[in-house]
Design an enzyme around this catalytic site. Structure first.
Site, PDB file in Angstrom:
ATOM      1  N   LYS A  20       0.876  -1.288  -0.023  1.00 20.28           N
ATOM      2  CA  LYS A  20       0.088  -0.087  -0.003  1.00 20.28           C
ATOM      3  C   LYS A  20       0.764   1.133   0.016  1.00 20.28           C
ATOM      4  O   LYS A  20       0.534   2.313  -0.712  1.00 20.28           O
ATOM      5  CB  LYS A  20      -0.914  -0.032   1.030  1.00 20.28           C
ATOM      6  N   ASP A  88      -1.690   6.509   2.594  1.00 21.62           N
ATOM      7  CA  ASP A  88      -1.441   5.152   2.896  1.00 21.62           C
ATOM      8  C   ASP A  88      -2.123   4.437   4.220  1.00 21.62           C
ATOM      9  O   ASP A  88      -1.507   3.420   4.742  1.00 21.62           O
ATOM     10  CB  ASP A  88       0.014   4.534   2.474  1.00 21.62           C
TER      11      ASP A  88
END
Length: 215
Positions: A20, A88
């Site tokens: 991610k 993120d």
């Protein structure tokens, strides 16, 4: 038009090792937008937590909570009409980990603090939720060779991944693109990011799936 014209505030989420942070950073650099990272490596309790989860769970969780509160404040101060942003993490992930890591008394204390902070996170315009098999998560964690992550057990990864799946199964506050990145290697395949960007631009509903077959 690019993806941030459609979705000014994008969040990329997924379990440990899903990629991610890497994906969020690549998209931020590609489009020149703000990148807000959770900076897990800044948590001094995290290495101790992976060595002794029961002992260090609460201190690790509270550090992350206050860290994310500061980051949410930064995001809230950004004018999304003028400055696009990708992160993120998002605040709702915090209770996901808390429920897995804390015992009942610790979780009650955590919940009191969480409620007292009265955090109001901006609603993402899009969430990219990355799904990855446990085997691939373990391989990627091994490949990136962060010392303290070598103590992460398969059982812990399974529990966290299942909690993410359950959470996003019912999440409906923002559009969600569920990305299976088993075959989408954003580091080795130059076409992978272009393929993902094209898919994002063609989102038409509040929940969509993307299962590319690139190798």
């Amino acid at each position: 038009m690019n993806i941030f014209d459609r979705f000014p505030y994008i969040v990329v989420e997924g379990p440990i090792g899903s990629g991610k942070s890497t994906l969020a950073k690549i998209l931020a650099d590609r489009f020149g937008v703000n990148f807000i990272s959770e900076k897990a490596e800044k948590n001094p309790f995290l290495p101790k937590f992976y060595e002794d989860m029961k002992r260090y769970a609460l201190s690790t969780q509270l550090f992350f909570l206050f860290q994310r509160a500061d980051q949410i404040q930064k995001i809230s101060q950004i004018d999304m009409f003028k400055e696009s942003t990708i992160a993120d993490f998002f605040l709702e992930k915090d209770p996901i980990f808390a429920k897995n890591n804390l015992d009942e008394e610790e979780f009650n204390l955590y919940h009191q603090i969480f409620s007292h902070l009265q955090l109001k996170a901006p609603k993402p315009d899009l969430i990219i939720y990355i799904q990855t098999s446990i085997e691939t998560l373990e391989k990627r964690i091994k490949d990136r060779s962060i010392d303290f992550e070598t103590d992460i057990s398969t059982e812990y990864l399974e529990a966290i991944s299942e909690s993410y799946s359950q959470f996003f199964h019912s999440y409906d506050r923002s559009p969600v693109l569920i990305l299976n990145n088993e075959n989408l290697n954003i580091l080795k395949d130059k076409n992978a990011i272009d393929l993902l960007i094209s898919r994002i631009m063609n989102i038409k509903s509040n929940r969509e799936f993307f299962n590319p077959q690139l190798l």
